[in-house]
Design an enzyme around this catalytic site. Structure first.
Site, PDB file in Angstrom:
ATOM      1  N   SER A  71     -33.279 -27.586 -44.800  1.00 41.10           N
ATOM      2  CA  SER A  71     -33.309 -26.840 -46.070  1.00 41.10           C
ATOM      3  C   SER A  71     -32.190 -27.296 -47.017  1.00 41.10           C
ATOM      4  CB  SER A  71     -33.246 -25.325 -45.830  1.00 41.10           C
ATOM      5  OG  SER A  71     -31.972 -24.941 -45.385  1.00 41.10           O
ATOM      6  N   ASN A  72     -31.050 -27.711 -46.465  1.00 37.37           N
ATOM      7  CA  ASN A  72     -29.998 -28.233 -47.345  1.00 37.37           C
ATOM      8  C   ASN A  72     -30.430 -29.550 -47.973  1.00 37.37           C
ATOM      9  OD1 ASN A  72     -27.321 -26.698 -47.518  1.00 37.37           O
ATOM     10  ND2 ASN A  72     -27.901 -26.469 -45.362  1.00 37.37           N
ATOM     11  N   HIS A  79     -20.698 -26.709 -43.699  1.00 39.25           N
ATOM     12  CA  HIS A  79     -20.474 -25.872 -42.514  1.00 39.25           C
ATOM     13  C   HIS A  79     -20.645 -24.407 -42.905  1.00 39.25           C
ATOM     14  CE1 HIS A  79     -18.989 -24.779 -38.593  1.00 39.25           C
ATOM     15  NE2 HIS A  79     -18.227 -23.873 -39.169  1.00 39.25           N
ATOM     16  N   MET A  95     -26.977 -32.795 -35.969  1.00 39.96           N
ATOM     17  CA  MET A  95     -26.336 -32.215 -34.794  1.00 39.96           C
ATOM     18  C   MET A  95     -25.700 -33.264 -33.876  1.00 39.96           C
ATOM     19  SD  MET A  95     -26.728 -29.229 -35.687  1.00 39.96           S
ATOM     20  CE  MET A  95     -26.179 -28.239 -34.303  1.00 39.96           C
ATOM     21  N   ARG A  96     -24.886 -34.124 -34.486  1.00 38.19           N
ATOM     22  CA  ARG A  96     -24.180 -35.151 -33.706  1.00 38.19           C
ATOM     23  C   ARG A  96     -22.770 -35.275 -34.246  1.00 38.19           C
ATOM     24  NH1 ARG A  96     -26.371 -38.140 -29.683  1.00 38.19           N
ATOM     25  NH2 ARG A  96     -25.015 -39.828 -30.356  1.00 38.19           N
ATOM     26  N   ASP A 115     -13.992 -36.153 -41.061  1.00 40.17           N
ATOM     27  CA  ASP A 115     -13.021 -37.051 -40.427  1.00 40.17           C
ATOM     28  C   ASP A 115     -13.346 -37.099 -38.936  1.00 40.17           C
ATOM     29  OD1 ASP A 115     -12.050 -34.734 -39.351  1.00 40.17           O
ATOM     30  OD2 ASP A 115     -10.148 -34.753 -40.449  1.00 40.17           O
ATOM     31  N   GLU A 116     -12.381 -37.545 -38.140  1.00 38.58           N
ATOM     32  CA  GLU A 116     -12.716 -37.753 -36.727  1.00 38.58           C
ATOM     33  C   GLU A 116     -12.763 -36.472 -35.899  1.00 38.58           C
ATOM     34  OE1 GLU A 116     -10.658 -41.094 -35.033  1.00 38.58           O
ATOM     35  OE2 GLU A 116     -11.171 -42.362 -36.747  1.00 38.58           O
TER      36      GLU A 116
HETATM   37  C1  GRF Z   1     -26.818 -25.119 -41.938  1.00 35.05           C
HETATM   38  O1  GRF Z   1     -26.462 -23.806 -41.648  1.00 35.05           O
HETATM   39  C2  GRF Z   1     -25.595 -25.978 -42.089  1.00 35.05           C
HETATM   40  O2  GRF Z   1     -24.503 -25.287 -42.596  1.00 35.05           O
HETATM   41  C3  GRF Z   1     -25.314 -26.407 -40.672  1.00 35.05           C
HETATM   42  O3  GRF Z   1     -26.580 -26.590 -40.087  1.00 35.05           O
HETATM   43  C4  GRF Z   1     -27.543 -25.798 -40.781  1.00 35.05           C
HETATM   44  C5  GRF Z   1     -28.611 -26.737 -41.249  1.00 35.05           C
HETATM   45  O4  GRF Z   1     -29.688 -26.079 -41.868  1.00 35.05           O
HETATM   46  N1  GRF Z   1     -24.482 -27.589 -40.655  1.00 35.05           N
HETATM   47  P1  GRF Z   1     -30.790 -26.936 -42.623  1.00 35.05           P
HETATM   48  O5  GRF Z   1     -31.338 -27.941 -41.606  1.00 35.05           O
HETATM   49  O6  GRF Z   1     -30.141 -27.602 -43.784  1.00 35.05           O
HETATM   50  O7  GRF Z   1     -31.842 -25.949 -43.029  1.00 35.05           O
END
Ligand code: GRF
Length: 200
Positions: free
Chosen positions: A13-14, A108, A89-90, A140-141
């Protein structure tokens, strides 16, 4: 025209919010490539529907840096200026970060440095803070430790659940991620130590 590379693993969604703002001319860039490490990611399907260039690079069973080398190669092939992690998610390897110094952003769902890592909304709710929110930061790291580009605060209501709170935070995420991207692309911020300060 500056080029964005989007990395995602799920819903996306972002990414969609960024794509809408790019289409509307509110972000001075184009999306050059959308990369996912999950073939079934909804975000990847949406990117294809939008006619964007997409790439599935499986991460399963690969050494972190070997996977990152594949991703970096695709980003470079598409001449990406700014990498946007959007629910990717990495954790990135030092190699990846060195290849795009200060040119990787993440969103975040908490006011960093509070509640880094996974399930940030649940962490905030269980801690009992009255405000949480979201943060756009340079990667960053470390895990969620890079300089903060912009943030938005969201109040926690007495009857909030993880779902209702996450939904309100997400709305703000969609707004400030594009804002952070514009700040970076237009060179309107510079880094002083850990602080990103607006110029001009
Ligand atoms: C969001 O809550 C973002 O802050 C986090 O992972 C989620 C991703 O949501 N890093 P989407 O895949 O953008 O809907």
């Amino acid at each position: 025209m500056k080029k964005l590379g989007i990395l995602l693993s799920g819903r996306g969604s972002n990414f969609e919010a960024i794509a809408r703002n790019v289409q509307a001319g509110k972000i001075p860039a184009e999306i050059a490539i959308v990369i996912s490490n999950k073939e079934e990611a909804l975000g990847l399907a949406r990117a294809k529907e939008m006619g964007l260039a997409t790439c599935f690079i499986p991460s399963k069973g690969k050494e972190r840096e070997a996977f990152d080398r594949e991703v970096v190669a695709v980003l470079k092939e598409h001449k990406v200026d700014l990498v946007c992690l959007a629910g990717f998610m990495r954790i990135l390897s030092p190699y990846f970060i060195r290849e795009f110094p200060r040119r990787i952003l993440n969103i975040h769902p908490a006011l960093l440095p509070s509640f880094p890592g996974v399930e940030a909304q649940k962490q905030a709710l269980e801690y009992g803070v009255k405000f949480t929110g979201c943060t756009v930061h340079i990667v960053d790291e470390g895990v969620d430790t890079g300089p903060v580009v912009c943030q938005a605060a969201v109040p926690i209501l007495d009857d909030d659940t993880v779902e209702t709170l996450s939904a309100r935070i997400l709305k703000e995420e969609h707004r400030i991620y594009s804002e952070g991207i514009c700040l970076m692309l237009e060179g309107r911020v510079r880094i002083e130590g850990r602080r990103m300060v607006k110029v001009g």
